[in-house]
Write a protein that holds these residues in place. Structure first.
Motif, PDB file in Angstrom:
ATOM      1  N   ASP A   1       0.961  -1.045   0.194  1.00 19.55           N
ATOM      2  CA  ASP A   1       0.057  -0.224   0.047  1.00 19.55           C
ATOM      3  C   ASP A   1       1.329   1.042   0.120  1.00 19.55           C
ATOM      4  N   ASN A   2       1.929   0.888  -0.011  1.00 15.47           N
ATOM      5  CA  ASN A   2       2.966   1.933   0.264  1.00 15.47           C
ATOM      6  C   ASN A   2       4.052   2.010  -1.009  1.00 15.47           C
ATOM      7  N   PRO A   3       4.177   4.063  -1.020  1.00 17.07           N
ATOM      8  CA  PRO A   3       4.226   4.123  -2.512  1.00 17.07           C
ATOM      9  C   PRO A   3       5.662   3.205  -2.773  1.00 17.07           C
ATOM     10  N   GLY A   4       5.578   2.730  -4.634  1.00 15.75           N
ATOM     11  CA  GLY A   4       7.514   2.477  -5.088  1.00 15.75           C
ATOM     12  C   GLY A   4       8.116   2.731  -4.586  1.00 15.75           C
TER      13      GLY A   4
ATOM     14  N   ALA B   1      11.353  -2.874  -8.308  1.00  9.28           N
ATOM     15  CA  ALA B   1      10.340  -3.743  -8.320  1.00  9.28           C
ATOM     16  C   ALA B   1      11.008  -4.287 -10.030  1.00  9.28           C
ATOM     17  N   ASN B   2      11.145  -3.472 -10.480  1.00  8.52           N
ATOM     18  CA  ASN B   2      12.184  -3.698 -11.875  1.00  8.52           C
ATOM     19  C   ASN B   2      13.141  -4.096 -12.229  1.00  8.52           C
ATOM     20  N   LEU B   3      13.640  -3.428 -11.532  1.00  8.41           N
ATOM     21  CA  LEU B   3      15.535  -3.717 -11.227  1.00  8.41           C
ATOM     22  C   LEU B   3      15.306  -5.283 -10.812  1.00  8.41           C
ATOM     23  N   ILE B   4      14.353  -5.482  -9.672  1.00 11.09           N
ATOM     24  CA  ILE B   4      14.621  -7.381  -9.425  1.00 11.09           C
ATOM     25  C   ILE B   4      14.332  -8.283 -10.449  1.00 11.09           C
ATOM     26  N   VAL B   5      14.074  -7.774 -11.909  1.00  7.45           N
ATOM     27  CA  VAL B   5      12.934  -8.516 -12.605  1.00  7.45           C
ATOM     28  C   VAL B   5      14.529  -8.231 -13.955  1.00  7.45           C
ATOM     29  N   VAL B   6      14.648  -7.471 -13.777  1.00  4.25           N
ATOM     30  CA  VAL B   6      15.918  -7.457 -14.985  1.00  4.25           C
ATOM     31  C   VAL B   6      17.060  -8.263 -14.100  1.00  4.25           C
ATOM     32  N   ILE B   7      17.611  -8.211 -13.025  1.00  3.19           N
ATOM     33  CA  ILE B   7      18.728  -8.863 -11.976  1.00  3.19           C
ATOM     34  C   ILE B   7      17.938  -9.906 -12.313  1.00  3.19           C
TER      35      ILE B   7
END
Lengths: 60, 205
Positions: free
Chosen positions: A14-17, A30-36
């Motif tokens: 519920d918090n801002p990303g 979140a996107n950085l984790i997916v790229v890694i």
């Protein structure tokens, strides 16, 4: 259901990303984790032996 | 009808051409070259499998509609399956792309195979984008209002209005999936015709 709710409570959604700023790059964590994960998968796909490969080479 | 007349028929000519380019043993081969025994070669078919789940779950969502996917546990489940299969679809497609780029997969007359893959990737991005703006929730409102200026800046804003939910939904469930599936089928057929690209050392041997 209670199990999944308690699991979801581990990650506050519920918090801002969170974002990483680097020069012109603006990337969410979140996107950085997916790229890694994609880079790790790519490297693993190159290095891990494929089941039955040595047998197929012998039969060549 | 004489034999020469039969030979001139467009159906005969197309059938012979297809049989010559893609005989059944090439379309559904029994074996693959030994170099295909590598994990890097599995990501293409993993992408295809994810696409199958995306389409199947998308069909269920289309049958039941937004009230169902927002308001029932089973609807939430199918909606989540649709989202996560898209995530896996892009994940595996990007690893597939990196692998093929590293092998220079356009070698040996495979330029069209490479280009259909690139265009399929672009069509998939557009399909996913229209999906995000068709969710009918606050997330889709946010994405569409943020994207409006960007699309206007490309000059396409007058015919491709991201604030028009109905238009975006039609693009998402008809036009773009059709393009993505047709391009994917063409890509797979070209892979079957030309074969899987060999590693560099196989060519120099």
């Amino acid at each position: 259901m209670a199990f999944f709710l308690s699991l979801a409570a581990l990650i506050p959604l519920d918090n801002p990303g969170h974002y990483i700023h680097w020069h012109f790059l603006d990337l969410s964590v979140a996107n950085l984790i997916v790229v890694i994960l994609m880079v790790c998968t790519f490297i693993a796909a190159l290095l891990l032996p494929f089941p039955g490969r040595s047998r197929r080479k012998e039969n060549r | 009808m004489s034999i020469s007349e039969i030979d001139r028929q467009w159906t005969t000519r197309i059938r012979r051409r297809v049989e010559g380019k893609l005989p059944p043993e090439k379309l559904l081969p029994d074996t693959q070259p030994v170099y295909v025994s590598s994990w890097i070669y599995v990501f293409g078919v993993a992408t295809l499998s994810a696409l199958g789940i995306v389409i199947a779950t998308g069909c269920i969502l289309a049958i039941r509609g937004p009230q169902w996917w927002h308001g029932s546990p089973y609807g939430h489940f199918i909606n989540s399956l649709h989202l996560w299969s898209v995530e896996i679809f892009f994940f595996t497609m990007v690893v597939h792309l990196w692998g093929k780029f590293a092998m220079a997969a356009w070698r040996g007359g495979r330029a069209l195979t490479w280009m259909t893959g690139v265009v399929t990737f672009l069509a998939s991005i557009a399909t996913a984008f229209t999906g995000y703006v068709s969710q009918t929730n606050f997330d889709s409102q946010w994405i569409s209002t943020q994207a409006k200026d960007g699309i206007n800046a490309t000059g396409a804003g007058s015919i491709f209005n991201v604030l028009n939910t109905g238009q975006m939904l039609m693009w998402h469930i008809v036009l773009l999936p059709l393009a993505a599936v047709v391009l994917t089928a063409l890509h797979v057929i070209l892979v079957r015709i030309k074969g899987v690209v060999p590693p560099f050392e196989e060519v120099t041997e």
